[in-house]
Design a protein around this motif. Structure first.
Motif, mmCIF file in Angstrom:
data_model
loop_
_atom_site.group_PDB
_atom_site.id
_atom_site.type_symbol
_atom_site.label_atom_id
_atom_site.label_comp_id
_atom_site.label_asym_id
_atom_site.label_seq_id
_atom_site.Cartn_x
_atom_site.Cartn_y
_atom_site.Cartn_z
ATOM 1 N N GLY A 114 0.119 -2.681 11.940
ATOM 2 C CA GLY A 114 1.016 -1.533 11.819
ATOM 3 C C GLY A 114 2.325 -1.847 11.130
ATOM 4 O O GLY A 114 3.195 -0.979 10.990
ATOM 5 N N VAL A 115 2.498 -3.074 10.670
ATOM 6 C CA VAL A 115 3.745 -3.488 10.033
ATOM 7 C C VAL A 115 3.845 -2.961 8.606
ATOM 8 O O VAL A 115 4.920 -2.581 8.138
ATOM 9 C CB VAL A 115 3.854 -5.036 10.041
ATOM 10 N N TYR A 116 2.715 -2.925 7.901
ATOM 11 C CA TYR A 116 2.731 -2.541 6.482
ATOM 12 C C TYR A 116 3.121 -1.075 6.299
ATOM 13 O O TYR A 116 3.629 -0.697 5.249
ATOM 14 C CB TYR A 116 1.362 -2.822 5.846
ATOM 15 N N GLN A 117 2.912 -0.262 7.313
ATOM 16 C CA GLN A 117 3.262 1.160 7.223
ATOM 17 C C GLN A 117 4.750 1.351 6.945
ATOM 18 O O GLN A 117 5.144 2.254 6.220
ATOM 19 C CB GLN A 117 2.864 1.893 8.509
ATOM 20 N N TYR A 118 5.591 0.493 7.507
ATOM 21 C CA TYR A 118 7.030 0.584 7.258
ATOM 22 C C TYR A 118 7.343 0.340 5.786
ATOM 23 O O TYR A 118 8.192 1.008 5.200
ATOM 24 C CB TYR A 118 7.796 -0.410 8.133
ATOM 25 N N LEU A 119 6.639 -0.615 5.191
ATOM 26 C CA LEU A 119 6.831 -0.896 3.765
ATOM 27 C C LEU A 119 6.338 0.275 2.916
ATOM 28 O O LEU A 119 6.976 0.645 1.939
ATOM 29 C CB LEU A 119 6.103 -2.187 3.387
ATOM 30 N N VAL A 120 5.224 0.878 3.300
ATOM 31 C CA VAL A 120 4.700 2.045 2.580
ATOM 32 C C VAL A 120 5.678 3.210 2.671
ATOM 33 O O VAL A 120 5.929 3.901 1.680
ATOM 34 C CB VAL A 120 3.306 2.440 3.127
#
Length: 118
Positions: free
Chosen positions: A46-52
Motif C-alpha cells: 500500500g506504499v506505492y499508492q502514495y507515490l501514485v
C-alpha cells in the motif's frame, strides 16, 4: 504542478535505472525485473499508492507502475473472488497494456525493417 511532479518522479526512476546500469554489473533485464518486483512489493504493502497520488503518470507509466498495477489488480480480485483472485487479478488488470504493447510492437515490426548492428 501535476506535470512537474510526474516529470520529477519519472525522471528519478529513470535516473536510478541509468545509475544502476552504469555503476553495477546488473543487466538491463535484471534491473527491469527489480523495478517490476519493487512495484509489486510496494503496491502490495500500500506504499506505492502514495507515490501514485502525488506523481500520477510519473509513477504509473514506468516499470514500477506495472508491478503496482499487478498488485492492485490481485488485491481487488481477491476481495471479489477469494483466493482465485490472487491468480487472475494481476492478469486482468494489466491485459489492456500488454495487448497494446504486443499490437504496437507488431505494427512497428511491419513498418520498419530490422538491420543488424555494426
Amino acid at each position: 504542478m501535476e506535470y512537474f511532479n510526474a516529470f520529477l518522479c519519472g525522471g528519478l526512476l529513470c535516473a536510478l535505472g541509468q545509475i544502476l546500469i552504469d555503476r553495477t554489473k546488473l543487466t538491463p533485464a535484471k534491473i527491469l525485473v527489480c523495478y517490476v518486483t519493487a512495484g509489486v512489493i510496494l503496491g502490495g504493502l500500500g506504499v506505492y499508492q502514495y507515490l501514485v497520488d502525488w506523481a500520477g503518470a510519473g509513477a504509473t507509466v514506468p516499470l514500477t507502475g506495472f508491478g503496482y498495477t499487478l498488485a492492485k489488480g490481485a488485491r481487488e480480485a481477491v476481495q471479489q473472488h477469494g483466493l482465485l483472485g490472487a491468480f487472475i487479478g494481476g492478469a486482468a488488470a494489466t491485459a489492456g497494456g500488454v495487448a497494446a504493447a504486443i499490437f504496437f510492437g507488431f505494427l512497428a515490426a511491419l513498418l520498419f525493417k530490422a538491420r543488424p548492428k555494426h
